[in-house]
Design an enzyme around this catalytic site. Structure first.
Site, mmCIF file in Angstrom:
data_model
loop_
_atom_site.group_PDB
_atom_site.id
_atom_site.type_symbol
_atom_site.label_atom_id
_atom_site.label_comp_id
_atom_site.label_asym_id
_atom_site.label_seq_id
_atom_site.Cartn_x
_atom_site.Cartn_y
_atom_site.Cartn_z
ATOM 1 N N ARG A 119 46.349 44.707 10.693
ATOM 2 C CA ARG A 119 47.489 43.837 11.035
ATOM 3 C C ARG A 119 48.495 44.497 11.970
ATOM 4 O O ARG A 119 49.642 44.077 12.052
ATOM 5 C CB ARG A 119 48.187 43.309 9.780
ATOM 6 C CG ARG A 119 47.243 42.541 8.872
ATOM 7 C CD ARG A 119 47.998 41.673 7.882
ATOM 8 N NE ARG A 119 47.049 40.940 7.078
ATOM 9 C CZ ARG A 119 46.496 41.413 5.967
ATOM 10 N NH1 ARG A 119 46.828 42.605 5.517
ATOM 11 N NH2 ARG A 119 45.637 40.687 5.300
ATOM 12 N N LYS A 141 50.984 42.124 26.906
ATOM 13 C CA LYS A 141 49.952 41.078 26.821
ATOM 14 C C LYS A 141 48.623 41.772 26.631
ATOM 15 O O LYS A 141 48.242 42.641 27.423
ATOM 16 C CB LYS A 141 49.902 40.255 28.108
ATOM 17 C CG LYS A 141 50.903 39.129 28.143
ATOM 18 C CD LYS A 141 50.594 38.200 29.301
ATOM 19 C CE LYS A 141 51.638 37.115 29.410
ATOM 20 N NZ LYS A 141 51.419 36.271 30.605
ATOM 21 N N GLU A 183 48.640 42.379 42.924
ATOM 22 C CA GLU A 183 49.728 42.217 41.943
ATOM 23 C C GLU A 183 51.040 42.762 42.525
ATOM 24 O O GLU A 183 52.122 42.252 42.231
ATOM 25 C CB GLU A 183 49.393 42.925 40.620
ATOM 26 C CG GLU A 183 48.100 42.440 39.930
ATOM 27 C CD GLU A 183 48.227 41.080 39.228
ATOM 28 O OE1 GLU A 183 49.225 40.373 39.430
ATOM 29 O OE2 GLU A 183 47.288 40.731 38.471
ATOM 30 N N LYS A 225 58.746 44.072 36.664
ATOM 31 C CA LYS A 225 58.062 43.572 35.467
ATOM 32 C C LYS A 225 58.882 43.882 34.206
ATOM 33 O O LYS A 225 59.012 43.028 33.323
ATOM 34 C CB LYS A 225 56.648 44.147 35.344
ATOM 35 C CG LYS A 225 55.939 43.579 34.104
ATOM 36 C CD LYS A 225 54.475 43.399 34.233
ATOM 37 C CE LYS A 225 53.933 42.644 33.008
ATOM 38 N NZ LYS A 225 52.498 42.558 32.966
ATOM 39 N N GLU A 235 57.155 34.852 26.962
ATOM 40 C CA GLU A 235 56.871 33.851 27.997
ATOM 41 C C GLU A 235 57.283 32.440 27.601
ATOM 42 O O GLU A 235 56.489 31.504 27.655
ATOM 43 C CB GLU A 235 55.376 33.889 28.397
ATOM 44 C CG GLU A 235 55.142 33.255 29.764
ATOM 45 C CD GLU A 235 53.740 33.480 30.315
ATOM 46 O OE1 GLU A 235 53.356 34.659 30.446
ATOM 47 O OE2 GLU A 235 53.063 32.501 30.621
ATOM 48 N N ARG A 239 58.957 34.627 32.369
ATOM 49 C CA ARG A 239 57.778 35.505 32.439
ATOM 50 C C ARG A 239 56.590 34.805 33.107
ATOM 51 O O ARG A 239 55.730 35.458 33.709
ATOM 52 C CB ARG A 239 57.400 36.018 31.043
ATOM 53 C CG ARG A 239 56.259 37.015 31.119
ATOM 54 C CD ARG A 239 56.046 37.818 29.867
ATOM 55 N NE ARG A 239 54.925 38.727 30.080
ATOM 56 C CZ ARG A 239 54.590 39.717 29.294
ATOM 57 N NH1 ARG A 239 55.294 39.968 28.209
ATOM 58 N NH2 ARG A 239 53.552 40.482 29.567
ATOM 59 N N ASN A 243 52.751 34.932 36.774
ATOM 60 C CA ASN A 243 51.426 34.337 36.957
ATOM 61 C C ASN A 243 51.259 33.655 38.299
ATOM 62 O O ASN A 243 50.335 32.862 38.486
ATOM 63 C CB ASN A 243 51.151 33.327 35.835
ATOM 64 C CG ASN A 243 50.822 34.041 34.548
ATOM 65 O OD1 ASN A 243 50.051 34.991 34.546
ATOM 66 N ND2 ASN A 243 51.441 33.617 33.466
ATOM 67 N N HIS A 246 47.830 33.051 39.670
ATOM 68 C CA HIS A 246 46.851 33.305 38.610
ATOM 69 C C HIS A 246 46.148 32.037 38.122
ATOM 70 O O HIS A 246 45.040 32.124 37.595
ATOM 71 C CB HIS A 246 47.509 34.028 37.427
ATOM 72 C CG HIS A 246 47.791 35.483 37.704
ATOM 73 N ND1 HIS A 246 48.597 35.894 38.742
ATOM 74 C CD2 HIS A 246 47.373 36.622 37.089
ATOM 75 C CE1 HIS A 246 48.663 37.226 38.734
ATOM 76 N NE2 HIS A 246 47.926 37.682 37.755
HETATM 77 P P1 NAD Z 1 39.289 47.467 35.409
HETATM 78 O O1 NAD Z 1 39.922 47.829 34.162
HETATM 79 O O2 NAD Z 1 37.960 46.792 35.359
HETATM 80 O O3 NAD Z 1 39.177 48.757 36.324
HETATM 81 C C1 NAD Z 1 38.619 48.640 37.607
HETATM 82 C C2 NAD Z 1 37.456 49.628 37.813
HETATM 83 O O4 NAD Z 1 37.980 50.914 38.096
HETATM 84 C C3 NAD Z 1 36.552 49.795 36.626
HETATM 85 O O5 NAD Z 1 35.240 49.970 37.077
HETATM 86 C C4 NAD Z 1 37.066 51.086 35.998
HETATM 87 O O6 NAD Z 1 36.106 51.741 35.217
HETATM 88 C C5 NAD Z 1 37.404 51.885 37.217
HETATM 89 N N1 NAD Z 1 38.420 52.914 37.075
HETATM 90 C C6 NAD Z 1 39.532 52.891 36.328
HETATM 91 N N2 NAD Z 1 40.304 53.939 36.618
HETATM 92 C C7 NAD Z 1 39.638 54.668 37.531
HETATM 93 C C8 NAD Z 1 39.934 55.856 38.234
HETATM 94 N N3 NAD Z 1 41.104 56.466 38.102
HETATM 95 N N4 NAD Z 1 39.009 56.342 39.085
HETATM 96 C C9 NAD Z 1 37.838 55.683 39.281
HETATM 97 N N5 NAD Z 1 37.523 54.531 38.683
HETATM 98 C C10 NAD Z 1 38.414 54.034 37.820
HETATM 99 O O7 NAD Z 1 40.215 46.479 36.284
HETATM 100 P P2 NAD Z 1 41.785 46.455 36.556
HETATM 101 O O8 NAD Z 1 41.931 45.881 37.895
HETATM 102 O O9 NAD Z 1 42.430 47.728 36.215
HETATM 103 O O10 NAD Z 1 42.311 45.403 35.468
HETATM 104 C C11 NAD Z 1 41.894 44.061 35.520
HETATM 105 C C12 NAD Z 1 42.090 43.466 34.145
HETATM 106 O O11 NAD Z 1 43.472 43.527 33.809
HETATM 107 C C13 NAD Z 1 41.664 42.025 34.047
HETATM 108 O O12 NAD Z 1 40.909 41.845 32.878
HETATM 109 C C14 NAD Z 1 42.972 41.273 33.950
HETATM 110 O O13 NAD Z 1 42.850 40.093 33.230
HETATM 111 C C15 NAD Z 1 43.847 42.272 33.257
HETATM 112 N N6 NAD Z 1 45.284 42.074 33.476
HETATM 113 C C16 NAD Z 1 46.089 42.091 32.395
HETATM 114 C C17 NAD Z 1 47.444 41.972 32.561
HETATM 115 C C18 NAD Z 1 48.352 42.055 31.369
HETATM 116 O O14 NAD Z 1 49.548 41.805 31.513
HETATM 117 N N7 NAD Z 1 47.828 42.412 30.221
HETATM 118 C C19 NAD Z 1 47.997 41.836 33.842
HETATM 119 C C20 NAD Z 1 47.131 41.837 34.931
HETATM 120 C C21 NAD Z 1 45.767 41.958 34.744
HETATM 121 N N1 GLY Z 2 50.564 39.618 34.136
HETATM 122 C C1 GLY Z 2 51.319 38.574 33.534
HETATM 123 C C2 GLY Z 2 52.255 39.031 32.460
HETATM 124 O O1 GLY Z 2 52.264 40.153 32.041
HETATM 125 O O2 GLY Z 2 53.012 38.239 31.980
#
Ligand code: NAD
Ligand code: GLY
Length: 360
Positions: A119, A141, A183, A225, A235, A239, A243, A246
């Site tokens: 939890r 998030k 972003e 942010k 949100e 917030r 998006n 998105h």
């Molecule tokens: P990812 O986590 O898939 O990483 C991208 C690639 O880079 C992967 O292959 C990873 O293994 C590799 N990688 C990571 N660090 C590395 C490094 N230092 N050197 C070499 N390779 C490396 O993708 P991302 O773009 O980081 O994140 C995308 C995800 O984030 C999506 O699922 C999206 O929905 C989510 N997201 C969440 C929020 C939030 O607020 N929680 C906001 C934006 C995006």
């Molecule tokens: N990336 C959208 C949020 O964090 O609200």
């Protein structure tokens, strides 16, 4: 030099540390670790690069780790469950701490596991992609995908700290660097026209990984942010501006199959489509739209949606957007560059025209 920002959430406020070499700085972790048991969640690409450094920094704790397969297509319920297998196998109690080492996929999955395990347990974000350092590691998030919709299962669960080591960006593939820039552009578009102009003139430095330029955009993005999250953690209002692009972007990711388009690439196109729609309703000029399109392209991002995603399919995918209220779609659009609003009043004919036009 380390920059420290704060996400001001009262008793749950936490720091964002930004700087080169922070991953191995033991003193940054200690104040934020609860208990003696630490579970590192990472993936098969990041582990060989950075897991040893993190292990060394955490010497003295009872450490375990779980290494997930790499890719958006693994941000699933089944793979997520492996984190619980590892936590239970290591007999982690309620007083353990999870550490997410990797990009947004690892961060979202580890954070969601931390939200749910017994939890709710503590977690720390150690983002290693540009996208995660400017966006996903901040704000709490967390979640996983469903076949029918991106990030549809999740929770708000704030980390205890974000430790962004900018030196890790040296190993990031160029395509992933560009994805992170989508972003960054978003922050300029929704909040800061001066920042947007700075991005127009410094894109080449960012793409060649100039350390000062990257440190600046990470700081400025996190400042924006952190402000927005502090004002509207769950949100209920502003917030949603985070998006921008998105609604279109998530539809592209889901429609094309997770992992085929990178999240940042889909958001890049989404920014162009949101600009197009904003112009159709009379808010942005064609000059503004052209500027946004050039900026997105200059970051190495696509500006056209996939040709095989029809307007009808796009519409079906958009209908499950999380911003919808009572089944009514709400969109983030631009009144001006640097000024975004959420609106539920989009004339469907304008939206269809944007989808049919395919891009800005
Ligand atoms: P990812 O986590 O898939 O990483 C991208 C690639 O880079 C992967 O292959 C990873 O293994 C590799 N990688 C990571 N660090 C590395 C490094 N230092 N050197 C070499 N390779 C490396 O993708 P991302 O773009 O980081 O994140 C995308 C995800 O984030 C999506 O699922 C999206 O929905 C989510 N997201 C969440 C929020 C939030 O607020 N929680 C906001 C934006 C995006
Ligand atoms: N990336 C959208 C949020 O964090 O609200």
């Amino acid at each position: 030099m380390t920059t420290t920002l704060t996400v001001a959430l009262g008793a749950r406020a936490y720091p964002i540390y930004i700087g080169a070499g922070l991953l191995v700085e033991a003193d940054l972790y200690r104040p934020h670790i609860v208990g003696s048991q630490v579970m590192i969640v990472t993936n098969e690409t990041v582990a060989p690069l950075y897991l040893d450094g993190l292990r060394t920094a955490l010497a003295g704790y009872h450490l375990s780790e779980v290494v997930l397969p790499d890719g958006e297509q693994y941000k699933t319920l089944e793979v997520w469950n492996r984190i619980f297998d590892a936590l239970l196998q290591a007999r982690c109690g309620r007083d353990c701490t999870l550490i997410a080492l990797g990009g947004g996929v690892v961060g979202d999955m580890a954070g969601f596991a931390a939200a749910c395990y017994q939890r709710g347990v503590a977690f720390i974000q150690v983002p290693t992609t540009l996208l995660a350092q400017v966006d996903s590691s901040v704000g709490g998030k967390t979640g996983i995908n469903h076949a029918a919709g991106k990030n549809m299962i999740g929770a708000f669960h704030q980390p205890r700290a974000v430790i962004a080591d900018t030196a890790t960006l040296a190993t990031l593939p160029q395509r992933e660097l560009s994805a992170g820039l989508a972003e960054v552009l978003k922050y300029g578009l929704i909040r800061d026209a001066v920042f947007l102009t700075w991005l127009e003139t410094h894109m080449a430095e960012l793409l060649t990984r100039d350390a000062d330029a990257l440190a600046y955009v990470i700081r400025r993005s996190c400042e924006i942010k952190a402000d927005i999250v502090a004002a509207d953690e769950l949100e209920s209002g502003q917030r949603a501006l985070l998006n921008l692009g998105h609604t279109f972007g998530h539809a592209i990711e889901t429609g094309m199959g997770y992992g085929s388009w990178l999240h940042g690439e889909a958001v890049g196109v989404g920014l162009c489509m949101a600009a197009d729609l904003s112009a159709r309703i009379g808010w942005l000029s064609e000059t503004d739209v052209g500027r946004i399109r050039r900026l997105v392209a200059s970051a190495g991002l696509p500006v056209e949606p996939p040709p095989d995603l029809s307007a009808e399919r796009f519409m079906e995918l958009i209908a499950v957007d999380k911003k919808a209220v009572d089944g009514r779609l709400r969109m983030v659009l631009l009144r001006h560059l640097g000024d975004a609003v959420v609106t539920g009043d989009v004339d469907p004919s304008h939206l269809h025209a944007t989808l049919r036009a395919g891009s800005c």
